[in-house]
Design a protein around this motif. Sequence first.
Motif, PDB file in Angstrom:
ATOM      1  N   GLU A 154      21.807  15.459  -0.197  1.00  0.00           N
ATOM      2  CA  GLU A 154      21.941  16.253  -1.413  1.00  0.00           C
ATOM      3  C   GLU A 154      21.114  17.507  -1.245  1.00  0.00           C
ATOM      4  O   GLU A 154      19.891  17.427  -1.127  1.00  0.00           O
ATOM      5  N   ALA A 155      21.757  18.646  -1.210  1.00  0.00           N
ATOM      6  CA  ALA A 155      21.028  19.909  -1.128  1.00  0.00           C
ATOM      7  C   ALA A 155      21.351  20.700  -2.383  1.00  0.00           C
ATOM      8  O   ALA A 155      22.515  20.816  -2.757  1.00  0.00           O
ATOM      9  N   ASP A 156      20.308  21.198  -3.027  1.00  0.00           N
ATOM     10  CA  ASP A 156      20.520  21.871  -4.298  1.00  0.00           C
ATOM     11  C   ASP A 156      19.929  23.280  -4.279  1.00  0.00           C
ATOM     12  O   ASP A 156      18.719  23.449  -4.182  1.00  0.00           O
ATOM     13  N   ARG A 157      20.788  24.243  -4.340  1.00  0.00           N
ATOM     14  CA  ARG A 157      20.431  25.666  -4.447  1.00  0.00           C
ATOM     15  C   ARG A 157      19.352  26.094  -3.452  1.00  0.00           C
ATOM     16  O   ARG A 157      18.300  26.617  -3.813  1.00  0.00           O
ATOM     17  N   LEU A 158      19.640  25.838  -2.178  1.00  0.00           N
ATOM     18  CA  LEU A 158      18.692  26.212  -1.128  1.00  0.00           C
ATOM     19  C   LEU A 158      18.704  27.717  -0.898  1.00  0.00           C
ATOM     20  O   LEU A 158      19.759  28.339  -0.809  1.00  0.00           O
ATOM     21  N   VAL A 159      17.490  28.263  -0.807  1.00  0.00           N
ATOM     22  CA  VAL A 159      17.333  29.688  -0.514  1.00  0.00           C
ATOM     23  C   VAL A 159      16.407  29.824   0.682  1.00  0.00           C
ATOM     24  O   VAL A 159      15.388  29.132   0.764  1.00  0.00           O
ATOM     25  N   LYS A 160      16.770  30.653   1.620  1.00  0.00           N
ATOM     26  CA  LYS A 160      15.885  30.915   2.758  1.00  0.00           C
ATOM     27  C   LYS A 160      16.005  32.361   3.185  1.00  0.00           C
ATOM     28  O   LYS A 160      17.100  32.858   3.459  1.00  0.00           O
ATOM     29  N   HIS A 161      14.855  33.040   3.223  1.00  0.00           N
ATOM     30  CA  HIS A 161      14.813  34.420   3.714  1.00  0.00           C
ATOM     31  C   HIS A 161      14.151  34.427   5.069  1.00  0.00           C
ATOM     32  O   HIS A 161      13.247  33.650   5.312  1.00  0.00           O
ATOM     33  N   TYR A 162      14.585  35.335   5.914  1.00  0.00           N
ATOM     34  CA  TYR A 162      13.861  35.562   7.155  1.00  0.00           C
ATOM     35  C   TYR A 162      13.288  36.966   7.145  1.00  0.00           C
ATOM     36  O   TYR A 162      13.784  37.834   6.421  1.00  0.00           O
ATOM     37  N   PRO A 163      12.236  37.192   7.936  1.00  0.00           N
ATOM     38  CA  PRO A 163      11.628  38.534   7.958  1.00  0.00           C
ATOM     39  C   PRO A 163      12.690  39.592   8.250  1.00  0.00           C
ATOM     40  O   PRO A 163      13.635  39.339   8.996  1.00  0.00           O
ATOM     41  N   GLY A 164      12.511  40.749   7.659  1.00  0.00           N
ATOM     42  CA  GLY A 164      13.494  41.814   7.839  1.00  0.00           C
ATOM     43  C   GLY A 164      14.586  41.719   6.792  1.00  0.00           C
ATOM     44  O   GLY A 164      15.696  42.179   6.990  1.00  0.00           O
ATOM     45  N   ASP A 165      14.234  41.053   5.651  1.00  0.00           N
ATOM     46  CA  ASP A 165      15.144  40.992   4.513  1.00  0.00           C
ATOM     47  C   ASP A 165      16.473  40.323   4.833  1.00  0.00           C
ATOM     48  O   ASP A 165      17.508  40.682   4.294  1.00  0.00           O
ATOM     49  N   GLY A 190      14.703  25.770  -3.842  1.00  0.00           N
ATOM     50  CA  GLY A 190      15.721  24.727  -3.821  1.00  0.00           C
ATOM     51  C   GLY A 190      15.141  23.406  -3.351  1.00  0.00           C
ATOM     52  O   GLY A 190      14.013  23.349  -2.866  1.00  0.00           O
ATOM     53  N   THR A 191      15.919  22.335  -3.529  1.00  0.00           N
ATOM     54  CA  THR A 191      15.460  21.010  -3.125  1.00  0.00           C
ATOM     55  C   THR A 191      16.541  20.358  -2.281  1.00  0.00           C
ATOM     56  O   THR A 191      17.712  20.722  -2.357  1.00  0.00           O
ATOM     57  N   ALA A 192      16.102  19.386  -1.485  1.00  0.00           N
ATOM     58  CA  ALA A 192      17.075  18.652  -0.678  1.00  0.00           C
ATOM     59  C   ALA A 192      16.539  17.262  -0.406  1.00  0.00           C
ATOM     60  O   ALA A 192      15.342  17.069  -0.219  1.00  0.00           O
ATOM     61  N   SER A 193      17.439  16.287  -0.395  1.00  0.00           N
ATOM     62  CA  SER A 193      17.037  14.950   0.026  1.00  0.00           C
ATOM     63  C   SER A 193      18.066  14.428   1.013  1.00  0.00           C
ATOM     64  O   SER A 193      19.249  14.765   0.951  1.00  0.00           O
ATOM     65  N   VAL A 194      17.568  13.651   1.964  1.00  0.00           N
ATOM     66  CA  VAL A 194      18.414  13.061   2.987  1.00  0.00           C
ATOM     67  C   VAL A 194      18.104  11.574   3.034  1.00  0.00           C
ATOM     68  O   VAL A 194      16.929  11.193   3.087  1.00  0.00           O
ATOM     69  N   ALA A 195      19.135  10.746   2.985  1.00  0.00           N
ATOM     70  CA  ALA A 195      18.985   9.291   2.955  1.00  0.00           C
ATOM     71  C   ALA A 195      18.032   8.877   1.835  1.00  0.00           C
ATOM     72  O   ALA A 195      17.279   7.908   1.960  1.00  0.00           O
ATOM     73  N   GLY A 196      18.039   9.626   0.746  1.00  0.00           N
ATOM     74  CA  GLY A 196      17.231   9.279  -0.410  1.00  0.00           C
ATOM     75  C   GLY A 196      15.795   9.772  -0.360  1.00  0.00           C
ATOM     76  O   GLY A 196      15.027   9.537  -1.290  1.00  0.00           O
ATOM     77  N   HIS A 197      15.426  10.481   0.721  1.00  0.00           N
ATOM     78  CA  HIS A 197      14.048  10.967   0.833  1.00  0.00           C
ATOM     79  C   HIS A 197      14.016  12.491   0.726  1.00  0.00           C
ATOM     80  O   HIS A 197      14.828  13.172   1.343  1.00  0.00           O
ATOM     81  N   ASP A 198      13.043  12.973  -0.024  1.00  0.00           N
ATOM     82  CA  ASP A 198      12.885  14.414  -0.185  1.00  0.00           C
ATOM     83  C   ASP A 198      12.437  15.035   1.140  1.00  0.00           C
ATOM     84  O   ASP A 198      11.463  14.591   1.738  1.00  0.00           O
ATOM     85  N   VAL A 199      13.144  16.064   1.609  1.00  0.00           N
ATOM     86  CA  VAL A 199      12.826  16.612   2.929  1.00  0.00           C
ATOM     87  C   VAL A 199      11.468  17.309   2.969  1.00  0.00           C
ATOM     88  O   VAL A 199      10.854  17.407   4.029  1.00  0.00           O
ATOM     89  N   LEU A 200      10.996  17.789   1.820  1.00  0.00           N
ATOM     90  CA  LEU A 200       9.705  18.465   1.826  1.00  0.00           C
ATOM     91  C   LEU A 200       8.553  17.488   1.630  1.00  0.00           C
ATOM     92  O   LEU A 200       7.514  17.612   2.259  1.00  0.00           O
ATOM     93  N   ARG A 201       8.771  16.496   0.767  1.00  0.00           N
ATOM     94  CA  ARG A 201       7.665  15.586   0.474  1.00  0.00           C
ATOM     95  C   ARG A 201       7.589  14.404   1.431  1.00  0.00           C
ATOM     96  O   ARG A 201       6.533  13.847   1.657  1.00  0.00           O
TER      97      ARG A 201
END
Lengths: 333, 258
Positions: A6-17, A60-71
């Motif tokens: 489950e991925a919800d509204r993921l945002v990712k910027h890289y340097p250089g806009d 944004g947040t994401a979980s894989v196999a029921g686990h939060d990818v960040l936590r």
Amino acid sequence: MAHAIEADRLVKHYPGDVRALDGLSVTVGRGEILGLLGPNGAGKSTTVKILTTLVRPDAGTASVAGHDVLRRPGRVRRAIGVVAQQSGADPGAGGRANLVLQARLHGMGGADARRRADELLDRFGLRDAAARPVKTYSGGMRRRLDVALGLVHRPQVLFLDEPTTGLDPEARASMWAEIARLAGDDALAILLTTHYLDEADRLAGRLAIVDRGRVVAEGTPDALKGELRGDAVHLEWGEAPDEARVRAALGRLPGVRDVVLDGPRLSARADDGASAVPAVLAALDQAGAPVAAATVARPSLDDVYLRYAGRRFAQADAAPDAAPEPAAIGGAR
Amino acid sequence: MSGLLTGTWWMTQRRLSALARTPAVLVMTLVQPMIWLFLFGELFKRVVELPGFGAPSYLDYLVPGVVVMNAVSLNSFAGMATMDEIERGTMNRFLVTPVRRSAITNAGVVEQALSTAFQSLVIIALGWAAGARYPGGAGGLAVLVAASVLVGVVLAALSNTLALLLRDRNTIIGLNVMLLLPLTFLSSAFMAKGLMPAWIRHVAAFNPVSWALDAGRAAMAGDPDWGSVALHGGWLLALTVLTIALAVSSLRSYQRSQ
């Protein structure tokens, strides 16, 4: 566990806009193959890197196999198998040694690891090459080993990031067969990224079309194609025709819609392509823009892509940064 | 903790089997220290006649210098292997397994330590064959080898940090070119401290290469100065721990910057 991914509204910027992801949301159910389809630079690999704990999203947040990818990255890593774009196998070591090490890194015991390695070597037709250094493998063998490496610890979720890029047609066909076999496993969820339309069409149960960091359309390949009523009519000139004339000529024809003119190429939809083409050709002849080539086709994923991303797939793939606005004439949008 | 140990063990085993597949590399990198040993040994043979040099033969004095210089040179290229692993995708393959991040770094440290120890022993043996004598015996030599390993680990950790943060091979070559000569010539590697210009002596006092040499030579003397061994070895050990921590944190930062 409702969803494997489950991925919800993921945002990712890289340097250089560079905005790699711009609010991408996607879900994958258990036992499902979701195809993430988009040109190079659309954000597919960044999505995979976030979901496999390699990259932290800016929002944004994401979980894989029921686990939060960040936590809970550790738990996510135990549950996932990853076949990245780059091989990652140790080129000096043999296929078996690579597999055994991978198994041990996942905490398997010695006998268990060796048994599992042999099982996978057999399954992927690598038994004879098991002891040979991986650098002597062909591209197809190497890729099969990569998939075996991703499956060693019997993951719940498998990521296949461009699994057939760079393979010759034969190796590609055998990889497709292998992925189709994986799809038969009800416990395994697969997220497949690809920029091959035919690959997505063939393997994915459901598709998410990604463009410029967002999902622009989602559904089964058939449903996506079905939303495009009628056949695709493609016309080509030697050089770009006068837009106003073409627009005027086609505007008078009933049943021709969704006209997109892109340089010397034109795409349109017609309820019955075969019978519409003679009228189209005659009208354009009369308007002083005689057509060099015309084809009629059942809707393809390329048409789906064109419809949702507003540009041809091959063109977006060749120049991911350029975002030309195609001329839409009398279109449904 | 057990996860860290087993992870380190498997990652180390992988690197050592890679080393075992290409043993020629280990031998080839010994050519350079051999040249230093015999060229410097011949050229500066008579330096010991200077009043106050304080060593019976220049070769005796030189062997620890070459052992430590070799450790600096060999390990400042450690980042190259890390670059290979990043470019090949191997690093990311490990980062998506549950293996501890510090186990990945530790494996590199252990491999560098073992190959440095091996090369140091070869240099010591060749020096002995050429006529150098080691009055401190096995204990003294063990301290010298340990000191060379610590200096090597410091350089390897710095080299890996550069590889992870900058991902540029030229910078790693630059580290070697920029540091090797100043680190060794602004130390007691080739010249007795008492005979150095004062400014070099002051600089050398803060040079980890000198710490390694002071610890090694103090232990190798006929009458070892264990106080000096403990002092200089202690500084060196502290620096080693610090640079390993730096390498581990740069691995985490590499992961964040992808």
